[in-house]
Scaffold this motif. Structure first.
Motif, mmCIF file in Angstrom:
data_model
loop_
_atom_site.group_PDB
_atom_site.id
_atom_site.type_symbol
_atom_site.label_atom_id
_atom_site.label_comp_id
_atom_site.label_asym_id
_atom_site.label_seq_id
_atom_site.Cartn_x
_atom_site.Cartn_y
_atom_site.Cartn_z
ATOM 1 N N GLY A 207 -7.486 -1.309 -15.831
ATOM 2 C CA GLY A 207 -6.450 -0.382 -16.269
ATOM 3 C C GLY A 207 -5.147 -1.038 -16.676
ATOM 4 O O GLY A 207 -4.217 -0.350 -17.108
ATOM 5 N N GLY A 208 -5.064 -2.366 -16.496
ATOM 6 C CA GLY A 208 -3.825 -3.047 -16.852
ATOM 7 C C GLY A 208 -2.660 -2.625 -15.980
ATOM 8 O O GLY A 208 -1.530 -2.486 -16.454
ATOM 9 N N VAL A 209 -2.936 -2.392 -14.683
ATOM 10 C CA VAL A 209 -1.892 -1.975 -13.751
ATOM 11 C C VAL A 209 -1.745 -3.028 -12.662
ATOM 12 O O VAL A 209 -2.588 -3.911 -12.513
ATOM 13 C CB VAL A 209 -2.224 -0.601 -13.113
ATOM 14 C CG1 VAL A 209 -2.290 0.479 -14.180
ATOM 15 C CG2 VAL A 209 -3.544 -0.662 -12.337
ATOM 16 N N SER A 210 -0.674 -2.921 -11.895
ATOM 17 C CA SER A 210 -0.449 -3.868 -10.800
ATOM 18 C C SER A 210 -1.449 -3.620 -9.677
ATOM 19 O O SER A 210 -2.067 -2.551 -9.594
ATOM 20 C CB SER A 210 0.972 -3.733 -10.257
ATOM 21 O OG SER A 210 1.127 -2.494 -9.590
ATOM 22 N N MET A 211 -1.584 -4.602 -8.803
ATOM 23 C CA MET A 211 -2.486 -4.461 -7.660
ATOM 24 C C MET A 211 -2.027 -3.325 -6.750
ATOM 25 O O MET A 211 -2.847 -2.582 -6.207
ATOM 26 C CB MET A 211 -2.551 -5.775 -6.887
ATOM 27 C CG MET A 211 -3.165 -6.925 -7.657
ATOM 28 S SD MET A 211 -4.959 -6.757 -7.834
ATOM 29 C CE MET A 211 -5.512 -7.398 -6.246
ATOM 30 N N ASP A 212 -0.699 -3.180 -6.571
ATOM 31 C CA ASP A 212 -0.173 -2.113 -5.722
ATOM 32 C C ASP A 212 -0.499 -0.743 -6.308
ATOM 33 O O ASP A 212 -0.912 0.177 -5.592
ATOM 34 C CB ASP A 212 1.343 -2.254 -5.569
ATOM 35 C CG ASP A 212 1.729 -3.439 -4.712
ATOM 36 O OD1 ASP A 212 2.919 -3.803 -4.729
ATOM 37 O OD2 ASP A 212 0.851 -3.992 -4.027
ATOM 38 N N GLU A 213 -0.321 -0.589 -7.623
ATOM 39 C CA GLU A 213 -0.626 0.692 -8.266
ATOM 40 C C GLU A 213 -2.121 0.976 -8.216
ATOM 41 O O GLU A 213 -2.542 2.122 -8.020
ATOM 42 C CB GLU A 213 -0.130 0.695 -9.706
ATOM 43 C CG GLU A 213 -0.326 2.051 -10.391
ATOM 44 C CD GLU A 213 0.322 2.119 -11.760
ATOM 45 O OE1 GLU A 213 1.068 1.191 -12.094
ATOM 46 O OE2 GLU A 213 0.074 3.096 -12.476
ATOM 47 N N ALA A 214 -2.931 -0.063 -8.382
ATOM 48 C CA ALA A 214 -4.378 0.115 -8.291
ATOM 49 C C ALA A 214 -4.770 0.649 -6.918
ATOM 50 O O ALA A 214 -5.610 1.547 -6.800
ATOM 51 C CB ALA A 214 -5.084 -1.215 -8.569
ATOM 52 N N PHE A 215 -4.137 0.111 -5.870
ATOM 53 C CA PHE A 215 -4.451 0.572 -4.518
ATOM 54 C C PHE A 215 -3.989 2.011 -4.317
ATOM 55 O O PHE A 215 -4.701 2.827 -3.695
ATOM 56 C CB PHE A 215 -3.796 -0.327 -3.478
ATOM 57 C CG PHE A 215 -4.044 0.110 -2.062
ATOM 58 C CD1 PHE A 215 -3.046 0.715 -1.322
ATOM 59 C CD2 PHE A 215 -5.290 -0.052 -1.480
ATOM 60 C CE1 PHE A 215 -3.276 1.127 -0.016
ATOM 61 C CE2 PHE A 215 -5.529 0.354 -0.180
ATOM 62 C CZ PHE A 215 -4.515 0.947 0.547
ATOM 63 N N ASP A 216 -2.799 2.363 -4.822
ATOM 64 C CA ASP A 216 -2.300 3.732 -4.694
ATOM 65 C C ASP A 216 -3.267 4.727 -5.322
ATOM 66 O O ASP A 216 -3.560 5.785 -4.759
ATOM 67 C CB ASP A 216 -0.934 3.859 -5.367
ATOM 68 C CG ASP A 216 0.182 3.304 -4.516
ATOM 69 O OD1 ASP A 216 1.302 3.175 -5.036
ATOM 70 O OD2 ASP A 216 -0.069 3.000 -3.339
ATOM 71 N N ARG A 217 -3.760 4.397 -6.490
ATOM 72 C CA ARG A 217 -4.671 5.313 -7.187
ATOM 73 C C ARG A 217 -6.026 5.382 -6.483
ATOM 74 O O ARG A 217 -6.641 6.444 -6.394
ATOM 75 C CB ARG A 217 -4.817 4.881 -8.649
ATOM 76 C CG ARG A 217 -3.506 4.971 -9.428
ATOM 77 C CD ARG A 217 -3.681 4.690 -10.905
ATOM 78 N NE ARG A 217 -2.394 4.637 -11.589
ATOM 79 C CZ ARG A 217 -1.698 5.690 -11.982
ATOM 80 N NH1 ARG A 217 -2.165 6.900 -11.732
ATOM 81 N NH2 ARG A 217 -0.539 5.539 -12.597
ATOM 82 N N LEU A 218 -6.492 4.239 -5.975
ATOM 83 C CA LEU A 218 -7.758 4.204 -5.233
ATOM 84 C C LEU A 218 -7.662 5.076 -3.990
ATOM 85 O O LEU A 218 -8.532 5.908 -3.724
ATOM 86 C CB LEU A 218 -8.094 2.758 -4.854
ATOM 87 C CG LEU A 218 -9.393 2.549 -4.069
ATOM 88 C CD1 LEU A 218 -10.599 2.750 -4.982
ATOM 89 C CD2 LEU A 218 -9.433 1.140 -3.470
ATOM 90 N N ARG A 219 -6.592 4.896 -3.229
ATOM 91 C CA ARG A 219 -6.423 5.647 -1.979
ATOM 92 C C ARG A 219 -6.201 7.129 -2.269
ATOM 93 O O ARG A 219 -6.741 8.001 -1.581
ATOM 94 C CB ARG A 219 -5.248 5.075 -1.194
ATOM 95 C CG ARG A 219 -5.053 5.685 0.184
ATOM 96 C CD ARG A 219 -4.128 4.826 1.031
ATOM 97 N NE ARG A 219 -3.928 5.404 2.345
ATOM 98 C CZ ARG A 219 -2.782 5.958 2.760
ATOM 99 N NH1 ARG A 219 -1.735 5.977 1.949
ATOM 100 N NH2 ARG A 219 -2.670 6.458 3.970
#
Length: 252
Positions: A207-219
């Motif tokens: 998605g071309g997003v940061s690792m923190d944003e990826a985790f937020d969306r996953l959770r």
């Protein structure tokens, strides 16, 4: 009309009470230790006026592992501490006592490598709070702040209370067979962290997003669809999840 100080205090007290309830609510069939500890670090940053928080657990074999963090900087610093065996958090696990450094530029002589790494990650104050039960220390909750003297004593005390409740919650899971259940819970945390890190990497790249944003969306996606965070992460890592749907989910 802006809220009065009494209303603001009441609102914070209500949120603190809700945090304690959430941390104590572990006797459920679908208890997920990875999500539980992620919630702990999130509550710390929301309620304790700190910039970041992380959790390190010690495995039954004595190995340290970063199992939760509120952001990329905290994760990198905690991982560095584990790999080098240097820092207040490591000393805290060994001693079972709080280890506090309000200004790492002053504490550089005691933790030379950690202090330099903390500065590069943007942190100057560290409060390492033990996760212990009687004489057994299973890990550490670390509070981090960008400013020296940035963690208030009252916040540190409340953080210790959070750590104590979380520890009791984890250990409640071993009521049938203490040793075996604790080993399973800690090992599950270590294993699930690997799956979550892999899933974050996949989502970040896709998605071309940061690792923190990826985790937020996953959770957020896991909670919205009542899925176990670890199970969802596993499907992402295995290439079986709908990445587009997960990335489209609003950040929590």
């Amino acid at each position: 009309m802006s809220p009065t100080s009494d209303q603001t205090t009441e609102g914070r007290e209500h949120r603190v009470s809700r945090a304690f309830v959430a941390l104590a609510d572990t006797l459920v069939a679908d208890f997920d230790i990875a999500d539980f500890l992620a919630m702990l670090t999130q509550r710390c940053t929301e309620l304790l006026s700190v910039d970041a928080a992380g959790v390190i657990l010690r495995s039954p074999h004595g190995e340290f592992q970063v199992v939760a963090s509120s952001g990329r900087g905290a994760q990198l610093l905690e991982r560095f501490a584990v790999e080098t065996g240097d820092g207040p958090c490591i000393d805290c696990v060994h001693s079972g006592q709080p280890v506090i450094c309000t200004d790492l530029s002053v504490g550089r002589a005691r933790w030379p490598r950690f202090s330099v790494a903390a500065g590069k990650c943007g942190f100057r104050a560290v409060h390492a709070l033990p996760m212990r039960y009687h004489h057994q220390s299973i890990g550490v909750l670390t509070l981090l702040n960008a400013a020296a003297h940035g963690v208030a004593i009252d916040a540190s005390r409340l953080g210790q209370s959070f750590a104590d409740v979380a520890t009791i919650g984890i250990l409640q899971q071993r009521t049938i067979d203490q040793g075996e259940r604790l080993s399973q819970q800690l090992q599950a945390a270590l294993t699930s962290r690997i799956a979550i890190e892999q899933a974050k990497g996949v989502l970040s790249q896709h998605g071309g997003v940061s690792m923190d944003e990826a985790f937020d969306r996953l959770r957020g996606y896991a909670r919205a669809h009542q899925l176990r965070l670890t199970a969802l992460a596993g499907t992402v890592a295995d290439g079986k999840a709908d990445l587009r749907a997960i990335l489209a989910h609003p950040r929590g």
